[in-house]
Scaffold this active site. Sequence first.
Site, PDB file in Angstrom:
ATOM      1  N   GLY A  10      45.104  36.686  44.799  1.00 30.79           N
ATOM      2  CA  GLY A  10      46.210  35.734  44.830  1.00 30.79           C
ATOM      3  C   GLY A  10      46.588  35.380  46.256  1.00 30.79           C
ATOM      4  O   GLY A  10      46.580  36.229  47.142  1.00 30.79           O
ATOM      5  N   ARG A  73      40.674  33.658  41.361  1.00 31.78           N
ATOM      6  CA  ARG A  73      40.442  34.893  40.623  1.00 31.78           C
ATOM      7  C   ARG A  73      38.976  34.956  40.211  1.00 31.78           C
ATOM      8  O   ARG A  73      38.420  33.980  39.709  1.00 31.78           O
ATOM      9  CB  ARG A  73      41.327  34.942  39.376  1.00 31.78           C
ATOM     10  CG  ARG A  73      42.815  34.849  39.665  1.00 31.78           C
ATOM     11  CD  ARG A  73      43.345  36.067  40.392  1.00 31.78           C
ATOM     12  NE  ARG A  73      44.797  36.042  40.524  1.00 31.78           N
ATOM     13  CZ  ARG A  73      45.497  36.932  41.214  1.00 31.78           C
ATOM     14  NH1 ARG A  73      44.868  37.908  41.845  1.00 31.78           N
ATOM     15  NH2 ARG A  73      46.809  36.845  41.287  1.00 31.78           N
ATOM     16  N   ASP A 135      52.893  41.413  46.044  1.00 30.88           N
ATOM     17  CA  ASP A 135      53.237  42.506  45.131  1.00 30.88           C
ATOM     18  C   ASP A 135      53.451  43.836  45.848  1.00 30.88           C
ATOM     19  O   ASP A 135      54.021  44.757  45.269  1.00 30.88           O
ATOM     20  CB  ASP A 135      52.135  42.690  44.084  1.00 30.88           C
ATOM     21  CG  ASP A 135      51.854  41.425  43.310  1.00 30.88           C
ATOM     22  OD1 ASP A 135      52.816  40.686  43.032  1.00 30.88           O
ATOM     23  OD2 ASP A 135      50.679  41.158  42.989  1.00 30.88           O
ATOM     24  N   ARG A 163      72.936  33.039  41.032  1.00 28.76           N
ATOM     25  CA  ARG A 163      74.248  33.693  41.059  1.00 28.76           C
ATOM     26  C   ARG A 163      75.371  32.653  41.069  1.00 28.76           C
ATOM     27  O   ARG A 163      76.396  32.823  40.393  1.00 28.76           O
ATOM     28  CB  ARG A 163      74.349  34.599  42.284  1.00 28.76           C
ATOM     29  CG  ARG A 163      75.682  35.299  42.457  1.00 28.76           C
ATOM     30  CD  ARG A 163      75.832  36.470  41.518  1.00 28.76           C
ATOM     31  NE  ARG A 163      75.049  37.617  41.949  1.00 28.76           N
ATOM     32  CZ  ARG A 163      74.975  38.759  41.271  1.00 28.76           C
ATOM     33  NH1 ARG A 163      75.631  38.891  40.126  1.00 28.76           N
ATOM     34  NH2 ARG A 163      74.233  39.762  41.705  1.00 28.76           N
ATOM     35  N   ARG A 180      52.887  42.241  39.493  1.00 28.48           N
ATOM     36  CA  ARG A 180      51.798  42.891  38.752  1.00 28.48           C
ATOM     37  C   ARG A 180      52.265  44.258  38.263  1.00 28.48           C
ATOM     38  O   ARG A 180      53.317  44.373  37.663  1.00 28.48           O
ATOM     39  CB  ARG A 180      50.528  42.991  39.610  1.00 28.48           C
ATOM     40  CG  ARG A 180      49.900  41.645  39.917  1.00 28.48           C
ATOM     41  CD  ARG A 180      48.564  41.767  40.611  1.00 28.48           C
ATOM     42  NE  ARG A 180      47.523  42.278  39.734  1.00 28.48           N
ATOM     43  CZ  ARG A 180      46.759  43.321  40.027  1.00 28.48           C
ATOM     44  NH1 ARG A 180      46.920  43.975  41.159  1.00 28.48           N
ATOM     45  NH2 ARG A 180      45.826  43.719  39.185  1.00 28.48           N
ATOM     46  N   GLU A 227      57.324  42.179  36.500  1.00 29.67           N
ATOM     47  CA  GLU A 227      56.301  41.425  35.774  1.00 29.67           C
ATOM     48  C   GLU A 227      55.607  42.243  34.693  1.00 29.67           C
ATOM     49  O   GLU A 227      55.332  41.745  33.597  1.00 29.67           O
ATOM     50  CB  GLU A 227      55.260  40.901  36.772  1.00 29.67           C
ATOM     51  CG  GLU A 227      54.134  40.108  36.147  1.00 29.67           C
ATOM     52  CD  GLU A 227      53.127  39.619  37.168  1.00 29.67           C
ATOM     53  OE1 GLU A 227      52.121  39.016  36.757  1.00 29.67           O
ATOM     54  OE2 GLU A 227      53.338  39.832  38.382  1.00 29.67           O
ATOM     55  N   ARG A 263      55.713  33.030  45.398  1.00 26.19           N
ATOM     56  CA  ARG A 263      54.459  33.129  46.136  1.00 26.19           C
ATOM     57  C   ARG A 263      54.309  32.043  47.193  1.00 26.19           C
ATOM     58  O   ARG A 263      53.710  32.267  48.244  1.00 26.19           O
ATOM     59  CB  ARG A 263      53.285  33.054  45.157  1.00 26.19           C
ATOM     60  CG  ARG A 263      51.935  33.004  45.827  1.00 26.19           C
ATOM     61  CD  ARG A 263      50.823  32.996  44.806  1.00 26.19           C
ATOM     62  NE  ARG A 263      50.638  34.322  44.247  1.00 26.19           N
ATOM     63  CZ  ARG A 263      49.887  34.589  43.186  1.00 26.19           C
ATOM     64  NH1 ARG A 263      49.295  33.603  42.543  1.00 26.19           N
ATOM     65  NH2 ARG A 263      49.749  35.815  42.753  1.00 26.19           N
TER      66      ARG A 263
END
Length: 335
Positions: A10, A73, A135, A163, A180, A227, A263
């Site tokens: 990623g 991937r 991650d 918020r 992950r 996640e 990301r």
Amino acid sequence: MKCAVLTGGGDCPGMNAFVRAVVRTLLNLSPESTIWGVLDGWYGLVHGHFRLLSKRDVSGIVMLGGTILGTMRFPEFETQPELRERAARLLHEQGFDYLFVIGGNGSVKASYALERILRERGWNVRILVAPGSIDNDVCNNLGTSIGFYSALERSLEMLSWIRDTASSHRRIYIVRSMGRDSAYLAFYAGIIAGAEYVIRPREEVDFEHLADIAMHRDRDTIFLVSEAYPKSLAEIRQILEQILRQRGVEREIRTVDMSYFQRGGKASVTDILRASWLGYRMVCDALRGADSGFYTAFTIGDERAPIPLELAVDDERTNHLDIPAEIIAMARALR
């Protein structure tokens, strides 16, 4: 010296700063050397997709998110030994001396598997690996991965927006975070944003306790969900709604998945500096003939030696599956 640089798995902020550091350091310190970018990660390596890079090619990319080299991937690289053999042979036959890699847990394991083949065949291609993952799931008992702090900054911004609305409407928000199998991104985001609770992947959640927390909040409540936690946001919402109804409490509950927003975007100052330092360090070590290894994303100027790849892939020696007890204790004390 002939080298290649690969961004795997990623994408994350800081990858471009790393690529820039590798290219410019190598060409400035060793002008006779060449540096080739591997296009589209491990898939590109297997299929021989290389691009010769110059200092001009990496100009102006230091803050950019994502990766100019591309990534995708490619789980087949792990499951099909013939693909790893093909990649190793290609590196050897094309005369590469070093492969510089930045990526997450999967890329570290891919690098180790590839390095084993190279060593068994007696092919003198070495692999130097830096951790790049929002991650923070890469051997993080020795540091935090490139991209992690950028994703935290993005998370803080989004959670502050949530918020505002939650407080205005007296709502409960259940928010999913990337990560992950690791809880680090969600948990640290919860600390800096003041979330009321963070659900970790392997946690046995006491939903009655979550309902207690929501009932004691005056206007807003934010629950963050890692996640890998098995229940969906809709399932968590349904459970909480049922408990609150049984208690005679009516509260509006909304769900938000902020995953892919975490990301993207430009890299943080911290990630740019650390990625630049690691790229520089790795090239300097390569020019001295360093063996394959994994570099932790410690602070700029830190000269600790890399660790062997076989240690970096050993889950027993890393700390990425759950949050250390002392960090959990701190988060509870800050509620």
